[in-house]
Enzyme design. Structure first.
Site, PDB file in Angstrom:
ATOM      1  N   LYS A  15       0.844  -1.207   0.000  1.00 41.70           N
ATOM      2  CA  LYS A  15       0.000   0.000   0.000  1.00 41.70           C
ATOM      3  C   LYS A  15       0.872   1.247   0.000  1.00 41.70           C
ATOM      4  O   LYS A  15       2.040   1.214   0.415  1.00 41.70           O
ATOM      5  CB  LYS A  15      -0.940   0.036   1.204  1.00 41.70           C
ATOM      6  CG  LYS A  15      -0.277   0.023   2.600  1.00 41.70           C
ATOM      7  CD  LYS A  15       0.230   1.341   3.132  1.00 41.70           C
ATOM      8  CE  LYS A  15       0.901   1.203   4.479  1.00 41.70           C
ATOM      9  NZ  LYS A  15       1.744   2.350   4.876  1.00 41.70           N
ATOM     10  N   VAL A 101      11.016  -4.392   2.663  1.00 41.49           N
ATOM     11  CA  VAL A 101      10.950  -4.772   4.082  1.00 41.49           C
ATOM     12  C   VAL A 101      11.123  -3.521   4.948  1.00 41.49           C
ATOM     13  O   VAL A 101      12.032  -2.721   4.704  1.00 41.49           O
ATOM     14  CB  VAL A 101      12.056  -5.804   4.407  1.00 41.49           C
ATOM     15  CG1 VAL A 101      12.035  -6.176   5.889  1.00 41.49           C
ATOM     16  CG2 VAL A 101      11.880  -7.054   3.539  1.00 41.49           C
ATOM     17  N   ALA A 102      10.254  -3.366   5.959  1.00 36.35           N
ATOM     18  CA  ALA A 102      10.285  -2.190   6.855  1.00 36.35           C
ATOM     19  C   ALA A 102      10.354  -0.904   6.036  1.00 36.35           C
ATOM     20  O   ALA A 102      11.102   0.019   6.342  1.00 36.35           O
ATOM     21  CB  ALA A 102      11.456  -2.260   7.843  1.00 36.35           C
ATOM     22  N   GLY A 103       9.559  -0.866   4.964  1.00 34.93           N
ATOM     23  CA  GLY A 103       9.670   0.230   4.002  1.00 34.93           C
ATOM     24  C   GLY A 103       8.524   1.214   4.014  1.00 34.93           C
ATOM     25  O   GLY A 103       8.508   2.146   3.216  1.00 34.93           O
ATOM     26  N   GLY A 104       7.530   1.007   4.871  1.00 42.68           N
ATOM     27  CA  GLY A 104       6.382   1.918   4.876  1.00 42.68           C
ATOM     28  C   GLY A 104       5.345   1.538   3.834  1.00 42.68           C
ATOM     29  O   GLY A 104       4.499   2.348   3.455  1.00 42.68           O
ATOM     30  N   ALA A 106       3.609  -1.569   4.178  1.00 39.80           N
ATOM     31  CA  ALA A 106       2.781  -2.586   4.836  1.00 39.80           C
ATOM     32  C   ALA A 106       3.112  -4.007   4.396  1.00 39.80           C
ATOM     33  O   ALA A 106       2.232  -4.860   4.302  1.00 39.80           O
ATOM     34  CB  ALA A 106       1.285  -2.301   4.648  1.00 39.80           C
ATOM     35  N   GLY A 107       4.389  -4.281   4.155  1.00 37.83           N
ATOM     36  CA  GLY A 107       4.795  -5.632   3.743  1.00 37.83           C
ATOM     37  C   GLY A 107       4.496  -6.676   4.810  1.00 37.83           C
ATOM     38  O   GLY A 107       3.959  -7.747   4.513  1.00 37.83           O
ATOM     39  N   SER A 109       2.303  -6.433   7.205  1.00 41.83           N
ATOM     40  CA  SER A 109       0.846  -6.524   7.332  1.00 41.83           C
ATOM     41  C   SER A 109       0.265  -7.361   6.207  1.00 41.83           C
ATOM     42  O   SER A 109      -0.659  -8.154   6.410  1.00 41.83           O
ATOM     43  CB  SER A 109       0.233  -5.123   7.279  1.00 41.83           C
ATOM     44  OG  SER A 109       0.748  -4.325   8.318  1.00 41.83           O
ATOM     45  N   ALA A 110       0.808  -7.194   5.009  1.00 36.63           N
ATOM     46  CA  ALA A 110       0.350  -7.975   3.858  1.00 36.63           C
ATOM     47  C   ALA A 110       0.561  -9.465   4.119  1.00 36.63           C
ATOM     48  O   ALA A 110      -0.333 -10.288   3.874  1.00 36.63           O
ATOM     49  CB  ALA A 110       1.104  -7.549   2.595  1.00 36.63           C
ATOM     50  N   ASP A 142      -2.488  -1.749  10.072  1.00 36.99           N
ATOM     51  CA  ASP A 142      -2.586  -1.756   8.607  1.00 36.99           C
ATOM     52  C   ASP A 142      -3.071  -3.097   8.051  1.00 36.99           C
ATOM     53  O   ASP A 142      -3.271  -3.222   6.843  1.00 36.99           O
ATOM     54  CB  ASP A 142      -1.211  -1.469   7.982  1.00 36.99           C
ATOM     55  CG  ASP A 142      -0.768  -0.019   8.187  1.00 36.99           C
ATOM     56  OD1 ASP A 142      -1.593   0.816   8.603  1.00 36.99           O
ATOM     57  OD2 ASP A 142       0.422   0.257   7.920  1.00 36.99           O
TER      58      ASP A 142
HETATM   59  O1  C5P Z   1      -0.433  -1.302  14.660  1.00 43.26           O
HETATM   60  P1  C5P Z   1       0.997  -1.539  14.361  1.00 43.26           P
HETATM   61  O2  C5P Z   1       1.564  -2.698  15.135  1.00 43.26           O
HETATM   62  O3  C5P Z   1       1.328  -1.629  12.917  1.00 43.26           O
HETATM   63  O4  C5P Z   1       1.753  -0.253  14.883  1.00 43.26           O
HETATM   64  C1  C5P Z   1       3.150  -0.217  15.038  1.00 43.26           C
HETATM   65  C2  C5P Z   1       3.516   0.977  15.883  1.00 43.26           C
HETATM   66  O5  C5P Z   1       3.277   2.184  15.148  1.00 43.26           O
HETATM   67  C3  C5P Z   1       2.708   1.135  17.157  1.00 43.26           C
HETATM   68  O6  C5P Z   1       3.279   0.413  18.203  1.00 43.26           O
HETATM   69  C4  C5P Z   1       2.774   2.617  17.389  1.00 43.26           C
HETATM   70  O7  C5P Z   1       4.009   2.987  17.975  1.00 43.26           O
HETATM   71  C5  C5P Z   1       2.760   3.196  15.991  1.00 43.26           C
HETATM   72  N1  C5P Z   1       1.395   3.554  15.546  1.00 43.26           N
HETATM   73  C6  C5P Z   1       0.773   4.676  16.096  1.00 43.26           C
HETATM   74  N2  C5P Z   1      -0.462   5.023  15.687  1.00 43.26           N
HETATM   75  C7  C5P Z   1      -1.111   4.315  14.739  1.00 43.26           C
HETATM   76  C8  C5P Z   1      -0.495   3.188  14.154  1.00 43.26           C
HETATM   77  C9  C5P Z   1       0.764   2.839  14.577  1.00 43.26           C
HETATM   78  O8  C5P Z   1       1.360   5.337  16.958  1.00 43.26           O
HETATM   79  N3  C5P Z   1      -2.312   4.695  14.344  1.00 43.26           N
END
Ligand code: C5P
Length: 302
Positions: A15, A101-104, A106-107, A109-110, A142
């Site tokens: 995404k 990977v860890a690229g923003g 959502a890999g 999450s996918a 995500d």
């Molecule tokens: O939900 P997810 O595990 O992907 O989120 C990873 C981290 O990103 C959370 O622990 C939080 O620090 C940050 N986050 C946030 N607010 C969001 C989504 C993520 O602060 N809406």
């Protein structure tokens, strides 16, 4: 008795956040968002097959950066589905990784959404869409969007989805950076940079939603916005040069994808996307370049 398949493969998209409006920190540490997701045609493939015990393997050029153990979000997805249905997660999960990977994008999450849909089919658990979405939301903010794909507005921490209409195909170029960025660190940096300034309630932009609906790339380019971008740039100042290289090459707009460090470039058409990609590759400001389109379908059984 119903015959179970020997293995199941699910394709899941990456995404880009075409708008990421971030509110102040909540008591639970998350941030309320107005998060407009667009799924794009970079995919991971998740294959599951019966095994003696939960096992995870990863293939692809950046496989070494992905945890191949129970901490992997895909493994946690299998465990969560099994637990709800009184099963043991005896499954081999194999991920073919194409999403940075860890690229923003959502890999992770996918892969979780893919593993969930794949295990549901493999085990015949017959989970409803609602149940799958609830498990996705427990796994990460995500993950529900990775399941549904297309375009959607995510409220709450991003998990409360409202599908959005899209009126055409948007052409994108993604510049993959060296190494990843930690999402929690980027949110922390966002809070730090904001200091004591009042943060408004995050709201989706009506102009942006209209641009998606009409398929108007120029209008979408004018409304792209990512509140995490200053934080990503603060942690990775070199991204400024990548953004500039793509804009100079004729991208309609450039932005950091989610928490970064992948950068995203919206192009006028397929030809312009190729030109932007060529210029980015030649610029020496990124590790790899991908050309694709959005919207893309969510998790799909192959
Ligand atoms: O939900 P997810 O595990 O992907 O989120 C990873 C981290 O990103 C959370 O622990 C939080 O620090 C940050 N986050 C946030 N607010 C969001 C989504 C993520 O602060 N809406």
């Amino acid at each position: 008795m119903t015959r179970r398949p020997a293995s199941v493969t699910v394709r899941v998209p990456a995404k880009v956040n075409v708008q990421l409006a971030v509110g102040g920190p909540r008591p639970d540490g998350f941030h309320d968002l107005a998060n407009v997701f667009l799924a794009v045609g970079l995919y991971d493939e998740v294959t599951v097959a019966p095994a003696e015990e939960l096992r995870i393997t990863v293939a692809g050029p950046d496989a070494g950066q992905v945890p191949a153990d129970a901490s992997n979000l895909a493994a946690r997805a299998a465990v969560a589905l099994a637990a709800r249905h009184g099963l043991e997660p005896r499954v081999h999960i194999h991920i073919v990784k194409h999403i940075p990977v860890a690229g923003g994008m959502a890999g992770g999450s996918a892969d979780a959404a893919g593993a969930l849909v794949a295990c549901d089919a493999l085990w015949g658990t017959g989970a409803s869409r609602e149940e799958l979405l609830a498990i996705c939301a427990e796994l990460g903010s995500d993950v529900p969007f990775s399941l549904v794909g297309g375009a959607a507005l995510g409220r709450g921490r991003g998990e409360l989805l409202e599908p959005l209409e899209t009126g055409g195909t948007f052409h994108w170029v993604f510049a993959v950076a060296d190494g990843g960025l930690s999402t929690p660190e980027v949110y922390r940096e966002c809070d730090r940079l904001r200091g004591d300034t009042a943060v408004p309630e995050p709201e989706a932009s009506p102009a942006l939603i209209e641009a998606l609906r009409t398929g108007d790339a120029v209008a979408l380019a004018a409304s792209l916005a990512n509140d995490l971008q200053p934080a990503a740039l603060s942690l990775r100042p070199s991204l400024a040069a990548t953004l500039a290289a793509g804009t100079e090459a004729g991208a309609l707009a450039a932005l950091v994808s989610g928490s970064g460090p992948t950068t995203a470039f919206l192009a006028k058409d397929a030809e312009s996307a190729q030109a932007v990609a060529g210029a980015l590759a030649a610029s020496g400001t990124c590790r790899a370049v991908r050309v694709t389109t959005g919207p893309a379908q969510g998790a799909t059984l192959l």
